[in-house]
Design a protein around this motif. Sequence first.
Motif, mmCIF file in Angstrom:
data_model
loop_
_atom_site.group_PDB
_atom_site.id
_atom_site.type_symbol
_atom_site.label_atom_id
_atom_site.label_comp_id
_atom_site.label_asym_id
_atom_site.label_seq_id
_atom_site.Cartn_x
_atom_site.Cartn_y
_atom_site.Cartn_z
ATOM 1 N N ARG A 1 45.758 38.000 46.445
ATOM 2 C CA ARG A 1 45.266 36.696 46.895
ATOM 3 C C ARG A 1 46.286 36.052 47.846
ATOM 4 O O ARG A 1 45.919 35.522 48.888
ATOM 5 C CB ARG A 1 45.020 35.779 45.703
ATOM 6 C CG ARG A 1 44.465 34.446 46.127
ATOM 7 C CD ARG A 1 44.186 33.494 45.005
ATOM 8 N NE ARG A 1 44.227 34.087 43.691
ATOM 9 C CZ ARG A 1 44.416 33.414 42.579
ATOM 10 N NH1 ARG A 1 44.578 32.130 42.610
ATOM 11 N NH2 ARG A 1 44.444 34.014 41.414
ATOM 12 N N SER A 2 47.553 36.157 47.485
ATOM 13 C CA SER A 2 48.599 35.589 48.345
ATOM 14 C C SER A 2 48.607 36.286 49.700
ATOM 15 O O SER A 2 48.711 35.639 50.746
ATOM 16 C CB SER A 2 49.958 35.735 47.666
ATOM 17 O OG SER A 2 50.990 35.322 48.517
ATOM 18 N N HIS B 1 46.128 37.858 51.153
ATOM 19 C CA HIS B 1 44.937 37.467 51.909
ATOM 20 C C HIS B 1 45.100 36.067 52.475
ATOM 21 O O HIS B 1 44.673 35.804 53.607
ATOM 22 C CB HIS B 1 43.692 37.549 51.032
ATOM 23 C CG HIS B 1 43.268 38.947 50.747
ATOM 24 N ND1 HIS B 1 42.340 39.261 49.806
ATOM 25 C CD2 HIS B 1 43.660 40.126 51.287
ATOM 26 C CE1 HIS B 1 42.161 40.569 49.774
ATOM 27 N NE2 HIS B 1 42.958 41.114 50.655
#
Length: 123
Positions: free
Chosen positions: A59-60, A62
Amino acid sequence: MNHSLAAVASRIQERNNALRSELAALELLQIQHAQAKQLLKADERASAEARKEFLAAVRSRHGLELECIQIANDSRRVDESTSELKTNAAAIRSRTEDLERRFDEEHAPVYAKHDLSTKLHSM
């Protein structure tokens, strides 16, 4: 008959010993099974934590990729604006030079004549 009772008792004793042995083996297997379940639960917890960390890292990443794309888009827009401003500045410079040239051709001689006649008249 005594002999057959002794043989039956012996077979019962052998069967009892075999069952006790199997029972001990079963208890050992149950202990090993309980230990394996504990290891499995510990591995599942560790795996879940690792998966959570992995997903947070993805997530980071992305988020960083999205930020990079946004920055690239902003940079492209700034480059386009800068190019447009340069084009507009060149057009203004060209128009200014054209107006200065026209002024020099059309109005400067009038002012020069007026200035000359003023100077001659004041003499």
